[in-house]
Design an enzyme around this catalytic site. Structure first.
Site, short mmCIF file in Angstrom:
data_model
loop_
_atom_site.label_atom_id
_atom_site.label_comp_id
_atom_site.label_asym_id
_atom_site.label_seq_id
_atom_site.Cartn_x
_atom_site.Cartn_y
_atom_site.Cartn_z
CE LYS A 109 -4.07 1.68 2.56
NZ LYS A 109 -4.93 1.40 3.74
NE ARG A 182 -9.08 -5.55 -3.05
CZ ARG A 182 -7.76 -5.66 -3.09
NH1 ARG A 182 -7.20 -6.60 -3.84
NH2 ARG A 182 -6.99 -4.84 -2.38
CG ASP A 247 -13.28 -2.02 -3.41
OD1 ASP A 247 -14.45 -1.70 -3.16
OD2 ASP A 247 -12.31 -1.26 -3.21
CG ASP A 257 -7.58 -1.28 2.12
OD1 ASP A 257 -6.68 -0.53 2.55
OD2 ASP A 257 -8.19 -1.04 1.06
#
Length: 461
Positions: A109, A182, A247, A257
């Site tokens: 990320k 995902r 997602d 996330d």
């Protein structure tokens, strides 16, 4: 254990990714390395220099992916379909096996622009990286299936953001996760009517993540079960994900996330984590509905492969499974032996929590009554003792008396001699960040991680 490379997605014929190049950062200052997670995949012996080379400069790991791969996916964002998604500031860096022979991803990320950056800079703020490290540590301590923050490196670029003081510092995060496939990965293929690729994706998932399942129907049934368990554990931890888009849910039932997450200071079903969630779609109390809705989108994709009836049956089973899992999660958090029906205990617990409005009271209840009534003396002599009175508490307490402690020896841990639980409320996060931002002082960050690790060991999931 030994390092075991397993770049299976890169070696497959699935067209689910694009090769990309990592950003060339002006600096690479190692701020966090997860040595325990590294040990689980045989990378604990890396020197700091080698660590930075792999997770700051993204030199390939031995016998692993030769190049990073930005994953392709679509998704529903606040229930509006968006075909312009994909890894916009991250990529799949490597795949490897852990000490349980599970296939895991090292994903990034803030590692730079990709074909899916949509005008963004592909970067991650240092504050965002710090928040994610703290989130994953606390979630793991509280027994939530979560990705692990593997590495955080400060990258030396000033970033401009509209929702925080700018310019601000930058970082690149590496997470260790069971999967980055995902719900939105399936949605993209269904949207494009790529039925054969969708079928191949299901075969890949079955082979690598669900070897005990033998077809699409049993796969979906297992995903529903794991989603129910994950949601229940979020709720029992008082965790609000903030952005439960399709997602942001993967097919292995693992939370990942972390953007605008929050932990509840006190019970409030309408509590939201994202300032832009104006309708409260992803409020704490609406998370089960959000997950069920997302499962519906995944199920619709799979109707391209099989008749809908078995998918509908599994979808309709979610609420019952969630209620069962919530009862188990509450018992787990209280360290009591579950019964065949824990719904009355759950109902009285939440009814009592609804009467409390002091910060820390949500986690405080589970801490004070850890071990059930074995902890009564501790609870009634602690800082929240005055809260344990009234009709709502009596109803909860009377039911709690009928449960036995699951592992009474856990109460011998020195952590339970302290008056208060470990928490991760927003004011704590802001104080940690302020010390970093103003003085480059990481002592509060390090101390919080150490305290959270002690809490994890005391709770001993």
């Amino acid at each position: 254990m030994d390092y075991q490379p397993a770049p299976r997605l890169a070696q497959s014929a699935l067209a689910l990714h694009d090769p990309v190049t990592a950003a060339d950062f002006p600096q690479t200052i190692l701020r966090y390395r997860n040595q325990r997670a590294a040990q689980s995949v045989g990378l604990e012996h890396l020197s700091d220099a080698d660590w930075i080379a792999h997770f700051g400069r993204f030199q390939p790991l031995p016998d692993n992916q030769p190049i990073p791969l930005a994953l392709r996916y679509h998704g529903h964002q606040f229930r509006q379909y968006n075909p312009d998604l994909g890894d916009g500031r991250g990529f799949l860096f490597a795949q490897l096996l852990d000490n349980q022979d599970r296939l895991l991803d090292l994903g990034t990320k803030g590692s730079g622009k990709t074909p899916y950056s949509r005008g963004g800079d592909g970067r991650l703020t240092l504050k965002g990286g710090v928040r994610e490290v703290l989130a994953t540590a606390m979630l793991e301590a509280l027994g939530v299936p979560t990705s692990k923050s593997f590495s955080l490196i400060e990258t030396g670029e000033p970033l401009v953001r509209g929702d925080e003081p700018s310019p601000t510092r930058s970082s690149v995060l590496v997470r260790l996760s069971h999967s980055h496939i995902r719900f939105g990965t399936f949605e993209r293929l269904a949207y494009r009517n790529e039925v054969e690729t969708l079928r191949d994706l299901v075969a890949f998932v079955l082979a690598n993540y669900y070897p005990d399942c033998n077809d699409t129907a049993t796969l979906f049934n297992s995903v529903v079960t794991l989603a129910a368990q994950l949601t229940a554990r979020w709720m029992a931890a008082g965790f609000v994900h903030g952005v439960l888009n399709t997602d942001n849910m993967n097919i292995t039932g693992e939370s990942f996330d972390y953007g605008p997450y929050r932990f509840l200071p006190y019970y409030d079903p309408n509590f939201t984590a994202a300032y832009f969630d104006h309708t409260g779609l992803y409020a704490y109390g609406r998370q089960p509905d959000a997950v069920l809705w997302n499962l519906g989108q995944l199920g619709r994709c799979l109707t391209l492969l099989i008749e809908p009836e078995p998918l509908i049956t599994s979808f309709n089973a979610f609420n019952v499974r969630y209620e069962q899992e919530l009862g188990l999660a509450i018992c787990r958090r209280l360290n009591i032996r579950p019964k065949p029906d824990n719904a009355p205990l759950v109902a009285t617990l939440y009814a009592f929590l609804a009467t409390l409005r002091s910060d820390g009271s949500f986690e405080g209840l589970f801490y004070d009554w850890f071990g059930g009534c074995m902890s009564e003396t501790r609870a009634l002599s602690g800082p929240r003792a005055k809260s344990y009175a009234g009709a709502a508490f009596t109803a909860f307490h009377n039911l709690l008396k009928t449960y036995d402690a699951a592992a009474p020896e856990k109460l011998d841990h020195p952590r339970f001699r302290q008056a208060d639980p470990e928490t991760l409320l927003i004011d704590e996060i802001e104080a940690i960040w302020a010390q970093i931002a103003l003085e480059d002082d990481w002592s509060l960050f390090d101390a919080k991680l150490a305290a959270t690790e002690t809490y994890r060991q005391a709770l001993a999931w």
